[in-house]
Design a protein around this motif. Structure first.
Motif, short mmCIF file in Angstrom:
data_model
loop_
_atom_site.label_atom_id
_atom_site.label_comp_id
_atom_site.label_asym_id
_atom_site.label_seq_id
_atom_site.Cartn_x
_atom_site.Cartn_y
_atom_site.Cartn_z
N LEU A 126 0.92 -1.28 -0.01
CA LEU A 126 -0.09 -0.04 -0.04
C LEU A 126 0.69 1.28 -0.08
CD1 LEU A 126 -2.72 -1.17 2.35
CD2 LEU A 126 -3.17 -0.51 -0.04
N GLN A 127 1.91 1.21 0.65
CA GLN A 127 3.01 2.38 0.65
C GLN A 127 3.26 2.66 -0.78
OE1 GLN A 127 5.41 0.89 3.78
NE2 GLN A 127 4.85 2.27 5.08
N ARG A 128 4.09 1.63 -1.28
CA ARG A 128 4.44 1.54 -2.75
C ARG A 128 3.09 2.37 -3.52
NH1 ARG A 128 5.70 -3.49 -2.29
NH2 ARG A 128 7.59 -3.97 -1.30
N ALA A 129 2.00 1.58 -3.43
CA ALA A 129 0.88 2.13 -4.22
C ALA A 129 0.67 3.55 -4.18
CB ALA A 129 -0.30 1.23 -4.02
N ALA A 130 0.66 3.98 -2.85
CA ALA A 130 0.41 5.37 -2.85
C ALA A 130 1.62 6.33 -3.48
CB ALA A 130 0.36 5.62 -1.22
N SER B 2 3.93 6.56 3.74
CA SER B 2 4.54 6.23 2.25
C SER B 2 5.85 7.02 2.48
CB SER B 2 3.50 6.71 1.15
OG SER B 2 2.52 5.82 1.19
N LEU B 3 5.79 8.14 2.87
CA LEU B 3 6.90 9.10 3.14
C LEU B 3 7.84 8.26 3.83
CD1 LEU B 3 8.86 11.46 2.56
CD2 LEU B 3 7.76 12.26 4.61
N GLN C 102 10.70 10.39 -6.61
CA GLN C 102 11.08 11.76 -6.74
C GLN C 102 9.73 12.82 -6.94
OE1 GLN C 102 14.15 12.73 -6.05
NE2 GLN C 102 14.96 10.74 -6.03
N ILE C 103 9.00 12.24 -7.68
CA ILE C 103 7.85 12.85 -7.97
C ILE C 103 6.81 12.65 -6.85
CG2 ILE C 103 5.56 12.94 -9.60
CD1 ILE C 103 7.70 11.85 -11.78
N PHE C 104 6.74 11.80 -6.22
CA PHE C 104 5.75 11.87 -4.88
C PHE C 104 6.39 12.94 -4.00
CE2 PHE C 104 5.68 10.14 -0.53
CZ PHE C 104 4.36 9.89 -0.43
N GLN C 105 7.50 12.86 -3.87
CA GLN C 105 8.05 13.71 -2.87
C GLN C 105 7.87 15.33 -3.06
OE1 GLN C 105 12.13 12.48 -1.04
NE2 GLN C 105 12.09 11.41 -3.05
#
Length: 187
Positions: free
Chosen positions: A14-18, A60-61, A98-101
């Protein structure tokens, strides 16, 4: 025996999916349903592991910071001490992270409750850069860690917009400046 995943595996998925959903669709695209779909689990599994979407973002972070530390993406070694082609390769391998961050950072400007999460992100990166600079004997001068981090952060942000951009010459110049600052500090 069935192919049921252990709770820790479900949480990690779920963390990876987020991260994937946020990278692809933005923070507003992250819902229990979108995370469940990307992870291949039920929405009930998301609700079981996370009390809210913000809880999922924070968790997720945590995963992102673990991955970044394990894969050498925290600190200066991911940038200043790497060749431009290595930076492009690392970005390609971690573009969702990177984009998530970056999306999380931008969203924190609008949502104050995310700012502590983003502060933690920056503290991790600044700490990694400080450690790496100290390990190569970079001069100890106020603002240097911030300057190097900002240069690296800008380089990675540029990779978001143009994955083919070659930061090689800029990295060479930054290394030369650090070398000159170190030589000047030793005289």
């Amino acid at each position: 025996m069935g192919s049921r995943k252990a709770p820790a595996e479900v949480k990690r998925a779920l963390q990876r999916a987020a991260v994937e959903v946020v990278a692809r669709e933005g923070i507003r695209g992250l819902t229990y349903r979108s995370a469940a779909h990307a992870a291949g689990v039920t929405t009930g599994a998301v609700q079981h592991h996370f009390s809210s979407i913000d809880d999922l973002l924070r968790s997720s972070l945590d995963w992102v910071l673990e991955e970044s530390a394990e894969n050498g993406l925290l600190g200066a070694r991911a940038g200043i001490f790497a060749a431009g082609s290595d930076v492009r390769k690392r970005f390609a391998e971690s573009s969702d992270i990177q984009i998530f961050q970056y999306r999380l950072v931008v969203e924190s400007a609008r949502r104050e409750e995310l700012r502590p999460t983003v502060r933690r992100l920056y503290e991790s990166y600044f700490g990694g850069v400080a450690k790496d600079l100290a390990s190569v004997g970079a001069p100890s001068m106020e603002g240097l860690v911030s300057l190097v981090y900002y240069a690296l952060d800008g380089m990675f942000l540029h990779q978001v917009a143009d994955p083919e951009a070659d930061p090689g010459a800029a990295l060479d110049a930054l290394r030369a400046l650090l070398g000159a600052a170190g030589a000047a500090g030793g005289t």
